[in-house]
Design a protein around this motif. Structure first.
Motif, PDB file in Angstrom:
ATOM      1  N   VAL A  52       0.858  -1.183   0.000  1.00  8.81           N
ATOM      2  CA  VAL A  52       0.000   0.000   0.000  1.00  8.81           C
ATOM      3  C   VAL A  52       0.893   1.233   0.000  1.00  8.81           C
ATOM      4  N   THR A  53       0.636   2.139  -0.932  1.00  7.08           N
ATOM      5  CA  THR A  53       1.459   3.339  -1.066  1.00  7.08           C
ATOM      6  C   THR A  53       0.608   4.585  -0.878  1.00  7.08           C
ATOM      7  N   LEU A  54       1.072   5.470  -0.013  1.00  6.09           N
ATOM      8  CA  LEU A  54       0.455   6.785   0.160  1.00  6.09           C
ATOM      9  C   LEU A  54       1.374   7.798  -0.502  1.00  6.09           C
ATOM     10  N   PHE A  55       1.016   8.207  -1.727  1.00  6.67           N
ATOM     11  CA  PHE A  55       1.839   9.132  -2.484  1.00  6.67           C
ATOM     12  C   PHE A  55       1.596  10.573  -2.036  1.00  6.67           C
ATOM     13  N   SER A  56       2.628  11.388  -2.168  1.00 11.95           N
ATOM     14  CA  SER A  56       2.536  12.788  -1.774  1.00 11.95           C
ATOM     15  C   SER A  56       1.456  13.535  -2.547  1.00 11.95           C
ATOM     16  N   PHE A  57       1.176  13.124  -3.787  1.00 14.46           N
ATOM     17  CA  PHE A  57       0.241  13.839  -4.649  1.00 14.46           C
ATOM     18  C   PHE A  57      -1.176  13.292  -4.561  1.00 14.46           C
ATOM     19  N   ALA A 469      11.787   9.610   0.967  1.00 16.26           N
ATOM     20  CA  ALA A 469      11.952  11.037   1.269  1.00 16.26           C
ATOM     21  C   ALA A 469      13.401  11.446   1.096  1.00 16.26           C
ATOM     22  N   ASP A 470      13.594  12.751   0.937  1.00 12.17           N
ATOM     23  CA  ASP A 470      14.929  13.305   0.743  1.00 12.17           C
ATOM     24  C   ASP A 470      15.031  14.609   1.523  1.00 12.17           C
ATOM     25  N   LYS A 496       5.985  11.362  22.866  1.00  9.97           N
ATOM     26  CA  LYS A 496       7.403  11.097  23.111  1.00  9.97           C
ATOM     27  C   LYS A 496       7.855   9.762  22.523  1.00  9.97           C
ATOM     28  N   HIS A 497       6.899   8.926  22.122  1.00 10.04           N
ATOM     29  CA  HIS A 497       7.235   7.636  21.521  1.00 10.04           C
ATOM     30  C   HIS A 497       7.144   7.665  19.993  1.00 10.04           C
ATOM     31  N   ALA A 498       6.954   8.841  19.425  1.00  8.00           N
ATOM     32  CA  ALA A 498       6.849   8.953  17.973  1.00  8.00           C
ATOM     33  C   ALA A 498       8.137   8.503  17.298  1.00  8.00           C
ATOM     34  N   ALA A 499       8.010   8.047  16.074  1.00  3.53           N
ATOM     35  CA  ALA A 499       9.195   7.710  15.276  1.00  3.53           C
ATOM     36  C   ALA A 499       9.774   8.983  14.699  1.00  3.53           C
ATOM     37  N   ILE A 500      11.102   9.051  14.656  1.00  4.90           N
ATOM     38  CA  ILE A 500      11.806  10.174  14.041  1.00  4.90           C
ATOM     39  C   ILE A 500      12.671   9.625  12.915  1.00  4.90           C
ATOM     40  N   VAL A 501      12.450  10.107  11.710  1.00  4.07           N
ATOM     41  CA  VAL A 501      13.230   9.671  10.555  1.00  4.07           C
ATOM     42  C   VAL A 501      14.091  10.838  10.084  1.00  4.07           C
ATOM     43  N   ARG A 502      15.399  10.610  10.055  1.00 10.03           N
ATOM     44  CA  ARG A 502      16.331  11.630   9.590  1.00 10.03           C
ATOM     45  C   ARG A 502      17.245  11.096   8.488  1.00 10.03           C
ATOM     46  N   THR A 503      16.891   9.919   7.935  1.00 10.62           N
ATOM     47  CA  THR A 503      17.725   9.272   6.922  1.00 10.62           C
ATOM     48  C   THR A 503      17.029   9.296   5.571  1.00 10.62           C
ATOM     49  N   ASN A 504      17.717   9.782   4.557  1.00 13.45           N
ATOM     50  CA  ASN A 504      17.185   9.802   3.204  1.00 13.45           C
ATOM     51  C   ASN A 504      17.115   8.388   2.637  1.00 13.45           C
ATOM     52  N   GLY A 505      16.226   8.184   1.692  1.00 13.63           N
ATOM     53  CA  GLY A 505      16.169   6.888   1.025  1.00 13.63           C
ATOM     54  C   GLY A 505      14.869   6.697   0.286  1.00 13.63           C
ATOM     55  N   PHE A 506      14.855   5.688  -0.586  1.00 12.71           N
ATOM     56  CA  PHE A 506      13.645   5.351  -1.327  1.00 12.71           C
ATOM     57  C   PHE A 506      12.752   4.400  -0.528  1.00 12.71           C
ATOM     58  N   GLU A 532       9.969  18.750  10.942  1.00 12.34           N
ATOM     59  CA  GLU A 532      10.578  19.449  12.067  1.00 12.34           C
ATOM     60  C   GLU A 532      12.061  19.702  11.826  1.00 12.34           C
ATOM     61  N   GLY A 533      12.619  20.646  12.624  1.00 10.70           N
ATOM     62  CA  GLY A 533      14.043  20.955  12.570  1.00 10.70           C
ATOM     63  C   GLY A 533      14.324  22.302  11.928  1.00 10.70           C
ATOM     64  N   GLN A 534      15.518  22.859  12.221  1.00 10.87           N
ATOM     65  CA  GLN A 534      15.887  24.172  11.702  1.00 10.87           C
ATOM     66  C   GLN A 534      15.960  24.191  10.176  1.00 10.87           C
ATOM     67  N   LYS A 535      16.222  23.050   9.563  1.00  8.11           N
ATOM     68  CA  LYS A 535      16.319  22.987   8.105  1.00  8.11           C
ATOM     69  C   LYS A 535      15.155  22.196   7.507  1.00  8.11           C
ATOM     70  N   LYS A 536      13.992  22.297   8.124  1.00  6.51           N
ATOM     71  CA  LYS A 536      12.846  21.513   7.665  1.00  6.51           C
ATOM     72  C   LYS A 536      12.402  21.893   6.254  1.00  6.51           C
ATOM     73  N   THR A 537      12.751  23.077   5.800  1.00 11.19           N
ATOM     74  CA  THR A 537      12.386  23.461   4.429  1.00 11.19           C
ATOM     75  C   THR A 537      13.159  22.640   3.387  1.00 11.19           C
ATOM     76  N   ASP A 538      14.186  21.915   3.812  1.00  7.14           N
ATOM     77  CA  ASP A 538      14.931  21.051   2.885  1.00  7.14           C
ATOM     78  C   ASP A 538      14.215  19.732   2.604  1.00  7.14           C
ATOM     79  N   ILE A 539      13.249  19.379   3.450  1.00 10.21           N
ATOM     80  CA  ILE A 539      12.633  18.054   3.382  1.00 10.21           C
ATOM     81  C   ILE A 539      11.737  17.938   2.151  1.00 10.21           C
ATOM     82  N   ARG A 540      11.843  16.800   1.486  1.00  5.52           N
ATOM     83  CA  ARG A 540      10.970  16.458   0.367  1.00  5.52           C
ATOM     84  C   ARG A 540      10.359  15.086   0.650  1.00  5.52           C
ATOM     85  N   PHE A 541       9.062  15.072   0.952  1.00  4.52           N
ATOM     86  CA  PHE A 541       8.352  13.810   1.197  1.00  4.52           C
ATOM     87  C   PHE A 541       7.724  13.337  -0.102  1.00  4.52           C
TER      88      PHE A 541
END
Length: 555
Positions: A52-57, A469-470, A496-506, A532-541
């Motif tokens: 199952v895929t949830l696409f950004s668009f 994401a990238d 506080k138990h949320a997952a945090i993803v900071r690694t790029n990948g397909f 989230e984060g100071q550079k959150k504008t860099d994120i591409r989901f």
């Protein structure tokens, strides 16, 4: 003998590598970096068409957003284009390699079917439909293609060619193929929808012909009929005896076979020009006579009147479809019409559907791939063949070429090209800072997030979740929480138990704590994803994947 295409270089990336990071704690939240992808070959990705895929668009799967913007990605032309070219003089495809066709991966082989026209085109003693035949090519990597000598069809005394055997032969303008390895009848594991012709009064009109095959090479027409001049007798037609160009796309959804095309049948609601229309069948042999309108571009709601069907913005040849298990992606023709043929051009658009009938543009009038410049092999107009493959770090979308501006003079046409985007990255969701500030319609501090629809997950299954994401890093992270259908946060997977993803990948795993798989979830969950984060504008989901052996799928 086997005729091979010239050796061509490929520009798609090879293997993907990502280091396994150490367990990181940040504000009491546990990072998923520990479970980042290890170095892998291009074949080590899981098959995204099985999950199952949830696409950004996809605004049905991701209906709720805040302070995010959607940016579609333009496709790029592969450096090896055209990867299949017309043959030399005297060959069966010397006049046209027309990719109103299909590409399908079967085991480790890529298979292609396309429309082939050779020197018979110039033989005025032959019926008009006779020269139009179906040809086959194959590849080990999706880029370098051969035209195998099948030896099945004799043309002017020579059977050394790559034409498939069609019993009986009907002149074919457009062809789409499905492969169903689990089909209980082995003689029907390959299914072909062909756009053929039938004679009516002083013209020939488009019609639909369903063929089946055990191997994709030897084909049998399902309706019992005897063609006349390589055309379908009107009395034996499968669909209504009106002009139909039926197979811009062919797919199976919700247990039904479906064809998408364009035609001149009147609709319950009036539209101008070419619209995408769908017919359905339960067994591939018997087809509905009623049809549905699947796609109408905005300008087509303005009726231009009789005699002006060539003019204006329209769809072209239906929708080629990539079945992604819970959602359908599609490529449609963007017809730019004028009063005279010399001004008509065609680009390719991008559409999506969640119900198998209604297709929509994720972004209004977005052009997925623009026609080539004058002098290019794909100048003037593009055709949406049905070929979609994730290969290594790229998505391949196969397409054809037809320049409508000069078709009346019958110049040679066609070839097969590849349009590419990074693997499954058709569009990005990224932070929108428009509402951040001190203005009347702004706030000093904003949150950028999205909330998915409720996803059905069997409570007794072990589900795994992945991100495409990238732009991620220590100062640009995605916080992922699970909620129940009524928006109540699940304690083990939120806050506080949320997952945090900071690694790029397909296909980056999403983990909560040290868990790489989850169980005992409610039957329906929602994902809440915060940038989230100071550079959150860099994120591409780009996409979120749910992988499970017993996953309940929407359709």
């Amino acid at each position: 003998m086997t005729r091979k295409m010239p050796s061509l270089s490929s520009d798609f990336a090879g293997s993907v590598s990502a280091a396994i990071g150490s367990l990181l704690l940040m504000g009491g939240l546990i990072s998923s970096q520990l479970f980042a992808q290890e170095a892998k070959s291009s074949d080590d990705y899981f098959d995204e068409t099985k999950v199952v895929t949830l696409f950004s668009f996809d605004d049905v799967s991701i209906p709720f957003t805040q302070n995010l913007k959607l940016q579609m990605r333009s496709a790029k032309r592969h450096a090896a284009n055209p990867v299949v070219q017309r043959g030399e003089d005297g060959s069966t495809d010397s006049w046209a390699v027309q990719f109103y066709g299909s590409v399908i991966r079967v085991d480790d082989k890529y298979k292609m079917w396309y429309v082939s026209v050779g020197d018979e085109r110039y033989d005025k003693t032959l019926p008009r439909s006779e020269p139009w035949k179906v040809a086959y090519a194959e590849s080990d990597d999706g880029v370098h293609w051969t035209k195998p000598n099948l030896g099945l069809v004799e043309i002017q005394g020579d059977s050394n060619n790559n034409l498939v055997l069609m019993k009986p032969h009907l002149g074919t303008l457009n062809v789409k193929v499905l492969y169903e390895p689990d089909e209980p009848n082995p003689d029907r594991r390959y299914k072909m929808g062909a756009h053929v012709w039938f004679p009516k009064n002083d013209v020939r009109l488009g019609a639909f012909a369903p063929y089946v095959s055990p191997d994709g090479i030897n084909w049998k027409l399902l309706p019992q009929t005897t063609p006349v001049n390589a055309e379908f007798p009107e009395k034996d037609l499968v669909l209504p005896a009106l002009h139909i160009e039926p197979v811009g796309g062919m797919f199976k959804w919700d247990g039904l076979y479906r064809i998408s095309g364009q035609n001149a049948i009147a609709a319950a609601r009036p539209y101008h020009g070419r619209v995408s229309r769908e017919f359905i069948s339960g067994d591939f042999e018997n087809w509905s006579q009623a049809s549905a309108i699947s796609m109408v571009r905005t300008p087509q709601h303005t009726l231009l009147g009789p005699g002006r069907s060539r003019e204006g913005e329209q769809t072209h040849e239906g929708i080629s479809v990539w079945n992604r298990n819970n959602v359908l992606l599609g490529i449609s023709g963007l017809w730019h019409g004028t009063a005279e043929w010399k001004g008509v051009t065609i680009d390719l658009g991008f559409v999506v559907s969640n119900d198998g009938v209604n297709f929509r543009e994720p972004l209004h009038d977005w052009t997925f791939l623009k026609r080539g410049k004058d002098g290019a092999w794909d100048q003037g107009g593009l055709l949406q063949g049905q070929g979609f493959e994730n290969i290594g770090e790229q998505t391949f979308v196969y397409y054809g070429a037809w320049d409508p501006r000069g078709w009346e003079k019958s110049p040679k046409r066609g070839g097969v090209g590849i349009a590419t985007v990074p693997r499954d990255r058709f569009a990005d969701l990224s932070v929108d800072t428009t509402t951040t500030g001190s203005g009347n319609y702004q706030m000093p501090k904003t949150v950028s997030e999205f909330l998915t629809k409720s996803i059905d997950i069997a409570s007794d299954t072990s589900s795994r979740f992945y991100l495409n994401a990238d732009g991620l890093g220590d100062q640009a992270v995605l916080k992922i929480e699970l909620l129940d259908h009524k928006l109540v946060p699940l304690p083990k997977y939120s806050g506080k138990h949320a997952a945090i993803v900071r690694t790029n990948g397909f296909q980056t795993p999403i983990t909560w704590g040290e868990e790489t798989s989850l169980s005992n979830l409610p039957n329906r969950v929602r994902f809440k994803v915060t940038f989230e984060g100071q550079k959150k504008t860099d994120i591409r989901f780009n996409a979120l994947y749910i992988r499970s052996e017993t996953q309940k799928v929407e359709h």
